[in-house]
Motif scaffolding. Sequence first.
Motif, PDB file in Angstrom:
ATOM      1  N   GLY A   1     -75.938 -49.353  82.327  1.00 46.06           N
ATOM      2  CA  GLY A   1     -77.281 -48.780  82.168  1.00 46.06           C
ATOM      3  C   GLY A   1     -78.190 -49.101  83.353  1.00 46.06           C
ATOM      4  N   ASP A   2     -78.036 -50.306  83.913  1.00 46.48           N
ATOM      5  CA  ASP A   2     -78.894 -50.693  85.045  1.00 46.48           C
ATOM      6  C   ASP A   2     -78.643 -49.788  86.248  1.00 46.48           C
ATOM      7  N   GLU A   3     -77.368 -49.516  86.463  1.00 49.07           N
ATOM      8  CA  GLU A   3     -77.016 -48.675  87.620  1.00 49.07           C
ATOM      9  C   GLU A   3     -77.588 -47.259  87.430  1.00 49.07           C
ATOM     10  N   LEU A   4     -77.522 -46.788  86.201  1.00 49.91           N
ATOM     11  CA  LEU A   4     -78.085 -45.462  85.900  1.00 49.91           C
ATOM     12  C   LEU A   4     -79.593 -45.475  86.130  1.00 49.91           C
ATOM     13  N   GLU A   5     -80.233 -46.528  85.628  1.00 47.54           N
ATOM     14  CA  GLU A   5     -81.697 -46.647  85.808  1.00 47.54           C
ATOM     15  C   GLU A   5     -82.063 -46.686  87.290  1.00 47.54           C
ATOM     16  N   GLN A   6     -81.274 -47.421  88.068  1.00 46.65           N
ATOM     17  CA  GLN A   6     -81.558 -47.492  89.508  1.00 46.65           C
ATOM     18  C   GLN A   6     -81.535 -46.095  90.130  1.00 46.65           C
ATOM     19  N   HIS A   7     -80.578 -45.280  89.677  1.00 44.78           N
ATOM     20  CA  HIS A   7     -80.499 -43.909  90.201  1.00 44.78           C
ATOM     21  C   HIS A   7     -81.757 -43.118  89.854  1.00 44.78           C
ATOM     22  N   VAL A   8     -82.185 -43.246  88.590  1.00 42.59           N
ATOM     23  CA  VAL A   8     -83.287 -42.417  88.115  1.00 42.59           C
ATOM     24  C   VAL A   8     -84.622 -42.969  88.602  1.00 42.59           C
ATOM     25  N   ARG A   9     -84.828 -44.265  88.371  1.00 39.38           N
ATOM     26  CA  ARG A   9     -86.150 -44.854  88.627  1.00 39.38           C
ATOM     27  C   ARG A   9     -86.358 -45.183  90.111  1.00 39.38           C
ATOM     28  N   ASP A  10     -85.333 -45.817  90.719  1.00 34.99           N
ATOM     29  CA  ASP A  10     -85.514 -46.300  92.097  1.00 34.99           C
ATOM     30  C   ASP A  10     -84.959 -45.322  93.135  1.00 34.99           C
ATOM     31  N   ARG A  11     -84.353 -44.244  92.640  1.00 37.83           N
ATOM     32  CA  ARG A  11     -83.704 -43.299  93.572  1.00 37.83           C
ATOM     33  C   ARG A  11     -82.741 -44.050  94.509  1.00 37.83           C
ATOM     34  N   PHE A  12     -81.909 -44.882  93.912  1.00 38.50           N
ATOM     35  CA  PHE A  12     -81.001 -45.708  94.705  1.00 38.50           C
ATOM     36  C   PHE A  12     -79.624 -45.755  94.064  1.00 38.50           C
ATOM     37  N   CYS A  13     -78.609 -45.491  94.891  1.00 42.83           N
ATOM     38  CA  CYS A  13     -77.215 -45.609  94.435  1.00 42.83           C
ATOM     39  C   CYS A  13     -76.637 -46.861  95.095  1.00 42.83           C
ATOM     40  N   PRO A  14     -76.566 -47.979  94.369  1.00 42.21           N
ATOM     41  CA  PRO A  14     -76.160 -49.237  95.001  1.00 42.21           C
ATOM     42  C   PRO A  14     -74.717 -49.238  95.495  1.00 42.21           C
ATOM     43  N   ALA A  15     -73.897 -48.335  94.987  1.00 45.81           N
ATOM     44  CA  ALA A  15     -72.502 -48.306  95.440  1.00 45.81           C
ATOM     45  C   ALA A  15     -72.369 -47.541  96.759  1.00 45.81           C
ATOM     46  N   GLY A  16     -73.400 -46.814  97.126  1.00 50.43           N
ATOM     47  CA  GLY A  16     -73.326 -46.047  98.377  1.00 50.43           C
ATOM     48  C   GLY A  16     -72.433 -44.833  98.234  1.00 50.43           C
ATOM     49  N   VAL A  17     -72.593 -44.101  97.152  1.00 51.29           N
ATOM     50  CA  VAL A  17     -71.785 -42.905  96.930  1.00 51.29           C
ATOM     51  C   VAL A  17     -72.651 -41.645  96.881  1.00 51.29           C
ATOM     52  N   CYS A  18     -73.738 -41.693  96.099  1.00 51.89           N
ATOM     53  CA  CYS A  18     -74.586 -40.494  95.936  1.00 51.89           C
ATOM     54  C   CYS A  18     -75.425 -40.322  97.210  1.00 51.89           C
ATOM     55  N   ARG A  19     -75.127 -39.282  97.953  1.00 54.30           N
ATOM     56  CA  ARG A  19     -75.597 -39.188  99.342  1.00 54.30           C
ATOM     57  C   ARG A  19     -77.114 -39.150  99.500  1.00 54.30           C
ATOM     58  N   GLU A  20     -77.790 -38.630  98.483  1.00 55.77           N
ATOM     59  CA  GLU A  20     -79.246 -38.544  98.609  1.00 55.77           C
ATOM     60  C   GLU A  20     -79.922 -39.871  98.266  1.00 55.77           C
ATOM     61  N   LEU A  21     -79.163 -40.836  97.827  1.00 58.16           N
ATOM     62  CA  LEU A  21     -79.767 -42.027  97.229  1.00 58.16           C
ATOM     63  C   LEU A  21     -79.444 -43.339  97.943  1.00 58.16           C
ATOM     64  N   PHE A  22     -79.078 -43.260  99.192  1.00 60.43           N
ATOM     65  CA  PHE A  22     -78.865 -44.510  99.926  1.00 60.43           C
ATOM     66  C   PHE A  22     -78.786 -44.205 101.415  1.00 60.43           C
ATOM     67  N   ARG A  23     -78.834 -45.260 102.202  1.00 62.39           N
ATOM     68  CA  ARG A  23     -78.521 -45.153 103.621  1.00 62.39           C
ATOM     69  C   ARG A  23     -77.826 -46.455 104.022  1.00 62.39           C
ATOM     70  N   PHE A  24     -77.190 -46.436 105.158  1.00 68.85           N
ATOM     71  CA  PHE A  24     -76.605 -47.673 105.670  1.00 68.85           C
ATOM     72  C   PHE A  24     -77.621 -48.368 106.559  1.00 68.85           C
ATOM     73  N   GLY A  25     -77.665 -49.682 106.453  1.00 69.89           N
ATOM     74  CA  GLY A  25     -78.546 -50.454 107.317  1.00 69.89           C
ATOM     75  C   GLY A  25     -77.793 -51.666 107.843  1.00 69.89           C
ATOM     76  N   ILE A  26     -78.273 -52.242 108.905  1.00 69.96           N
ATOM     77  CA  ILE A  26     -77.627 -53.435 109.480  1.00 69.96           C
ATOM     78  C   ILE A  26     -78.550 -54.638 109.259  1.00 69.96           C
ATOM     79  N   VAL A  27     -78.001 -55.679 108.677  1.00 67.66           N
ATOM     80  CA  VAL A  27     -78.802 -56.888 108.427  1.00 67.66           C
ATOM     81  C   VAL A  27     -78.870 -57.679 109.735  1.00 67.66           C
ATOM     82  N   PRO A  28     -80.050 -57.767 110.359  1.00 61.46           N
ATOM     83  CA  PRO A  28     -80.121 -58.381 111.692  1.00 61.46           C
ATOM     84  C   PRO A  28     -79.653 -59.834 111.693  1.00 61.46           C
ATOM     85  N   GLU A  29     -79.917 -60.543 110.581  1.00 61.15           N
ATOM     86  CA  GLU A  29     -79.543 -61.969 110.540  1.00 61.15           C
ATOM     87  C   GLU A  29     -78.017 -62.141 110.504  1.00 61.15           C
ATOM     88  N   THR A  30     -77.321 -61.148 109.993  1.00 62.02           N
ATOM     89  CA  THR A  30     -75.857 -61.270 109.871  1.00 62.02           C
ATOM     90  C   THR A  30     -75.144 -60.667 111.082  1.00 62.02           C
TER      91      THR A  30
END
Length: 653
Positions: A562-591
Motif C-alpha cells: 500500500g505504501d508503494e501505491l500511495e507513493q505513486h499517487v500522492r508523491d508522484r514517485f516510483c521508488p523502484a525506478g520503473v514507471c517512467r513519469e515518476l522518477f529520475r536517476f540522480g548521482i549522490v555526490p557524497e558516494t
Amino acid sequence: MTAIPTSDRPFSPLLRALREEGLARLAPKVPRVSLGMASCGLAAGARETWDALRAALAGRDTVACLVPTGCLGWCQKEPLVEVRLPGSPALVFGRVTAEAADQVAAWLAGGELPRAHLLGQYPAADRSDGQTQPTTPDPRFPAGEIPLIWDLPFYRGQLRWVTRNCGFVNPADLAEYVARGGYLALEKALARGPEWVVEQVTRAGLRGRGGAGFPTGAKWQAARRAPGEQKYVIANADEGDPGAYMDRGLLEGDPFSVIEGMTIGALAVGHCHEGFVYVRAEYPLAVERLETAIAEARKAGLLGENVLGSGFAFEVHVVRGAGAFVCGEETALLASIEGRPGEPRPRPPFPSEKGLWGRPTVINNVETWANVPLILMSGAQLYASVGSEGSKGTKVFSLVGDVSNTGLVEVPMGATLRHMVEVNGGGLSRGTRIKAVQTGGPSGGFLPASLLDLPVDYESLTGAGTIMGSGGLVVMGERTCMVDVARYFLSFTRAESCGKCVPCREGTHRMLQILERICAGGGRPDDVGLLEEWAWAVKDGSLCGLGQTAPNPVLSLLRYFGDELEQHVRDRFCPAGVCRELFRFGIVPETCTGCGACLRACPRGAIGGEPRQPHIIDQARCTLCGVCRDACPFEAIVVEPRSPADEGVNRNE
Ligand SMILES: Cc1cc2nc3c(=O)[nH]c(=O)nc-3n(C[C@H](O)[C@H](O)[C@H](O)COP(=O)(O)O)c2cc1C
Ligand code: SF4
Ligand code: SF4
C-alpha cells in the motif's frame, strides 16, 4: 532425490518383456549419452548440441547411444547432457553448447574430462532400473570427489517424484517408461478394481494441481456415482499462466505417466472408454510427444479395445486449444472441445455430473493425472506421509524471475518459499533484496519478502491472499514496481476476460484504467479507494474463476504494498525506478568517486564530470535506460523523485 518408492515387478508378460527391453536401453553396454531436448533445452541450443555430439562421436569412431530426453529441471543450465558409462553412476554436464559437446565426445574417446561443464553425478540406485554400483569401474569414469547432483543447491530438498522420469527417459520410448516402474500401477488397478483405486486416491489425499486444490478422490467418486452409460476423462493441459510451464515439462518429458494416469482414472470412474487431453496449441512439442506416446501405448495394447488383455477399452484423443486463457476453466474447456465458443457456464451442475456432451466427466490437471500412477505404485500411506496436514505429496513449480537458477522445482508440499527462492533458486540474480514473490499467475497475488517462511500448501497461501495456482512462482527483486506488475496482470486478465459477465468485463477494464493512470503519473486522490471497490465488486460478482481471482494482484498490492501505491499517487514517485513519469536517476555526490564508469557507459552522453569529482546527469538527455546504474561500482546512482524542472523532458528519444 528421485528413487521410486516401489520394488514391485510387473506380472504381465508384455510388461515384463518391455521392462527388460527398457532396462537394456537405460543401461546399455556402451555409454548412454542423453540430451535434454524439451522446449527449454531446445531454446538453449540443444538441437545444435545434438548435431555436434553426433558428428563428434562419429568423427572419433566412439560407439555410444545418443538419446533425447525431457527436461531435468535445471533450465538455467541447459543444454543438459547426462553420460552414463557402463556400470558407472551417471554424470551430468551443464551448458553443453556445440563446442562443449565436442569436449564431451573427446573425453569419451579417451581425452580430458570437461570439468568446467560437470555438474555432478547421481548414484545408480536413483535410477530404479536394477543397475548396481560398478564392479570394474569404466576407466573413463573420473577419479576424485564428484558431488551428488541432489546435494547441489538447485536440487537440495527437492523430491522429484512426479518429474522422476523427466530428463532420464526417452519420452517416446514406452520400454524405458516401463523399466522405471511405468504401468505397474495400471496392472494393480486392473487386478484390484475401481473401488480400490478411488479409495487409494482418496486416502492419499491427492488434491487437484490445476489451481483450486479440489480433492481428486471425491471428484472421481462423484463421477463414478453419477448415472450414465458413457463417461469421459479429460486432462487439462491448457496452462495459460504467464511464466508457468510445469505441465509442458511433464508432457514433453514423461507423457506416458499422464496417459497411464488417465487410463487408471477411466477405469475408476466406470463406463469410460474415451479420454481427451486439451493442450494449448502453443505447445507443439508437447502435442507431438503426447501423440507419439499415445500411438506407442496403443501399439503395445496399453490403450485400445483390450487394455493389457483385461477386456477394458480405453482411447485417448488430443485436442488443441486455441490460446484463450479462459479455456483452461473447466466449463469453458468443455464448450471448446464440443466446438462451441469457450465461455464458462454456471456450476452446478459440475462436470462430474454433467460434463462433456452432457455426460459425467472427470477433468483433472496434467500434474494431477501424473500423480495417480505414483500413488498406486507407492501406496496411499507412503504418498500421504509426504506433505503437510491438508496438502499431500509434492508440487512442481516453475521458478522464474530474478533468481539465479530458474527451472522446474518439485518440492514436498509444505516446503517454504524461502527454501525454493534462496536455496533452489540460488537467491537473486540481480540486486540485493528480494521484494516479493508471486504465486498462481494472474489469478494469484504478491507476497512480501517478510512472508518467505510461509509453507507452500493450499491453505497457507490462500490465507496470505494468494493461491497455489498451478505452480507459477515468480521472484521479484527490489527493482520491480509492484504497481506496474499489478497493471501487467490486469492487462492480461482484461484481455482474456470472455466478456460474458459485466463485473469481470467492466471491472478488469476499470481497474486497468486506474492502474495505467497511476503508473503514468496521473493518479488521483480517490484512486486507491476506487481500486479496492472495483476489486471486491469483480471478485464477488463474477461467474467464473477468472473474474473471481482477477482482482487478487490488486488486493495483495493494497494489502502488502500500500505504501508503494500511495507513493505513486500522492508523491508522484516510483521508488523502484520503473514507471517512467515518476522518477529520475540522480548521482549522490557524497558516494560518487568520480571514477567515470557511468560516463563511459551512458549511450546518450548524458553524464558529465571531471575525474575524481562527483558526476552529474543531464536530465534533458537522459532516457532512463539505467545502464549507468548497472555500471556504477559504488551504487552512487539512485532513483529519486522528479523535480518540477524535469517536466516536459522528452525521455523517449
Ligand atoms: C481462468 C482459468 C484458467 C484455468 N486454467 C487451467 C489450466 O490451464 N490448467 C488446469 O489444469 N486448470 C486450469 N483451471 C482450473 C480448472 O478450471 C479446473 O479446476 C482444473 O482443471 C481441475 O483439475 P484439478 O482438480 O486436477 O486441479 C483454470 C481455471 C480458471 C478459472
Ligand atoms: S467472470 Fe469473466 S471470464 Fe468468467 S465468465 Fe464472466 S466475463 Fe467471462
Ligand atoms: S560510476 Fe558511480 S562512482 Fe563512478 S562516476 Fe559514475 S556515479 Fe560516480
